[in-house]
Design a protein around this motif. Structure first.
Motif, mmCIF file in Angstrom:
data_model
loop_
_atom_site.group_PDB
_atom_site.id
_atom_site.type_symbol
_atom_site.label_atom_id
_atom_site.label_comp_id
_atom_site.label_asym_id
_atom_site.label_seq_id
_atom_site.Cartn_x
_atom_site.Cartn_y
_atom_site.Cartn_z
ATOM 1 N N HIS A 274 57.660 77.248 59.443
ATOM 2 C CA HIS A 274 56.972 78.331 58.690
ATOM 3 C C HIS A 274 56.477 77.704 57.158
ATOM 4 N N ILE A 424 55.685 81.689 55.563
ATOM 5 C CA ILE A 424 56.465 82.219 54.750
ATOM 6 C C ILE A 424 57.424 81.334 53.984
ATOM 7 N N GLN A 454 49.139 85.790 52.716
ATOM 8 C CA GLN A 454 50.543 85.289 52.874
ATOM 9 C C GLN A 454 51.049 85.726 53.944
ATOM 10 N N TYR A 456 54.214 87.052 56.584
ATOM 11 C CA TYR A 456 55.764 87.572 56.168
ATOM 12 C C TYR A 456 56.228 88.238 57.836
ATOM 13 N N CYS A 458 57.539 90.985 59.927
ATOM 14 C CA CYS A 458 57.482 92.538 59.852
ATOM 15 C C CYS A 458 58.527 92.871 60.710
ATOM 16 N N SER A 466 50.566 89.107 58.067
ATOM 17 C CA SER A 466 50.017 88.884 56.558
ATOM 18 C C SER A 466 49.389 89.701 55.813
ATOM 19 N N ASN A 467 49.438 89.376 54.543
ATOM 20 C CA ASN A 467 48.960 90.214 53.463
ATOM 21 C C ASN A 467 47.993 89.579 52.830
#
Length: 475
Positions: A274, A424, A454, A456, A458, A466-467
């Protein structure tokens, strides 16, 4: 219509280099994580002509390797790359060398047990698989080496030595006298259980052979030029078969993508736990068939060498199936020119043509099936890898050598890079370097639609999501 594909990258040095130079690196099957990559269930079924030529090729390559062993010093390590698998059987540097090998060949095939042995193998009705064939080679390997040594002594290339305490062909003759081959064929023809038992038996033979070789290495039985001695006496049969497979199909290389990026295991393995990134690649489509446009060698000039152009590379969807389809070796030799095929494989000394050459009369149909089998091997993995949801680009050519790393760095158009997802745990320093490279490229290309994301974990879906990072804008 466009599709998005995802390519995980882990090593920081390679990430920065690939982004700066804007290329996709294609890897060889040996560099991939699955040991079964490119595996082909090769079988051998043929008449006496092709089987005799098979052992002629084996003897030719063994003699070449043995001559290297005799001439080399302790600093030179013989490897399977030294096996002259693509050489023609009548290819020798001097007439004297050709005469020496002719003497070796005459003595080897002049032994009645050897010719009967080869004839018995050619009469087998069941397809011979790799471990079975390795056993057959190992049974005559000592006699082949002894034949080469005696011929070298005859021509005063080596000093005389004591005769072997055992007769290398006695066991072979015992197998023939016991009619082992016919009995084995009869057992295999009865049902699948007998066939599987026979295959397991040959697997055990091969495993024992490898263990014996390992024991000898660990005990340090041979002191001088040890690695080369072991290569000639123990490793050669297996390495010979490895190299022989190269005359079937051209070497191939691949670049892997995924249809989604949500699998945490994939990020852990391919994304450096990651700490790496994921490229978002936007493909072109032709009738719903995705492809990428890459710069590669498109031809050759006699004056200036290779010249480059843009080619469309299809993104093939991987299939996850446990069985591997068998491939008939003697009917799949696709990398040799017609003349060499006929001289070295499909005819005997009387110019009688093997029945295995019948495919030549149906070349168009054969060639279509040939390339279908090529794709079959490079686009199939076992179900263990199904979580990857992989798509793959394939790089291969009969005319172009892609063995060098630089030749496998194929540049893509910057417009195809839709965005980048940071892992991450991607280090801040690496993010800064990547943003700097992309900023320069966006400025150069007058592009303002590039997006960073980015990743992450969940907790609701138990997957990676991702955001977008909208504050990172390009003007």
């Amino acid at each position: 219509m466009t599709n998005k594909f995802y390519r995980l990258r882990g090593n920081p040095k390679y990430i920065l280099d690939e982004l700066r130079e804007q290329y996709i690196l294609f890897s060889s099957p040996d560099e991939l994580n699955d040991p079964m990559e490119g595996y082909r269930d090769i079988t051998w079924t043929g008449d006496e002509i092709v089987w005799t030529n098979f052992f002629r090729k084996y003897l030719y390559c063994l003699e070449h390797i043995y001559s290297l062993f005799i001439l080399s010093d302790e600093d030179f390590t013989i490897s399977e790359q030294n096996i002259p698998i693509f050489n023609r059987l009548n290819s020798f540097p001097t007439d004297e060398y050709a005469h020496i090998f002719s003497d070796i060949e005459s003595k080897f095939f002049g032994e009645r047990s050897i010719t009967e042995y080869i004839r018995s193998i050619s009469c087998l009705k069941h397809p011979v698989r790799r471990n079975e064939l390795l056993t057959y080679i190992r049974l005559i390997h000592l006699y082949a080496i002894d034949t080469i040594l005696k011929t070298y002594q005859k021509f005063r290339l080596l000093p005389q030595r004591e005769e072997l305490e055992i007769n290398p062909v006695e066991m072979i003759q015992e197998l023939i006298d016991a009619d082992i081959f016919c009995k084995m064929d009869l057992d295999i023809s009865q049902d699948d259980k007998h066939r599987q038992s026979t295959e397991e038996l040959f697997s055990v033979f091969e495993e024992i052979s490898k263990q014996v070789a390992l024991v000898h290495r660990c005990n340090g039985i041979v002191e001088r030029n040890e690695s080369n001695i072991f290569f000639v006496h123990y490793d050669f049969p297996e390495k010979f078969l490895n190299q022989l497979e190269l005359i079937l199909y051209p070497e191939w290389y691949s670049a892997s993508f995924m249809s989604e990026f949500s699998n945490s295991s994939a990020w852990g393995h391919y994304g450096n736990s990651h700490q790496g990134i994921c490229l978002i690649i936007q493909s072109n489509d032709a009738k719903d068939n995705p492809f990428l446009r890459l710069r590669t060698i498109t031809g050759w000039s006699s004056s200036s060498g290779a010249y480059y152009g843009i080619m469309s590379f299809p993104l093939y969807k991987m299939r996850y199936e446990n069985p591997f389809l068998p491939l008939d070796f003697f009917k799949s030799i696709g990398r040799l020119p017609y003349g060499q095929l006929m001289d070295d494989w499909y005819s005997d000394k009387h110019k009688t043509i093997s029945t295995c050459a019948d495919w030549i009369n149906t070349q168009e149909e054969w060639r279509k099936a040939y390339w279908e089998r090529f794709c079959e091997a490079s686009l199939v993995k076992t179900k263990d890898w199904e979580y990857e949801n992989e798509y793959r680009l394939i790089l291969s050519s009969i005319l172009t050598d892609y063995s060098s790393l630089e030749s496998r760095k194929l540049k893509y158009e910057f417009s195809a890079l839709d965005g980048i997802i940071f892992g991450i745990k991607t280090p801040m320093e690496l993010k800064q370097e990547i943003i700097k490279i992309i900023t320069e490229k966006c400025t150069s290309e007058n592009r303002n639609d590039f997006l960073f994301y980015q990743a992450y974990f969940c907790h609701k879906s138990k997957t990676i999501k991702s955001n977008p990072m909208p504050l990172l804008k390009f003007k």
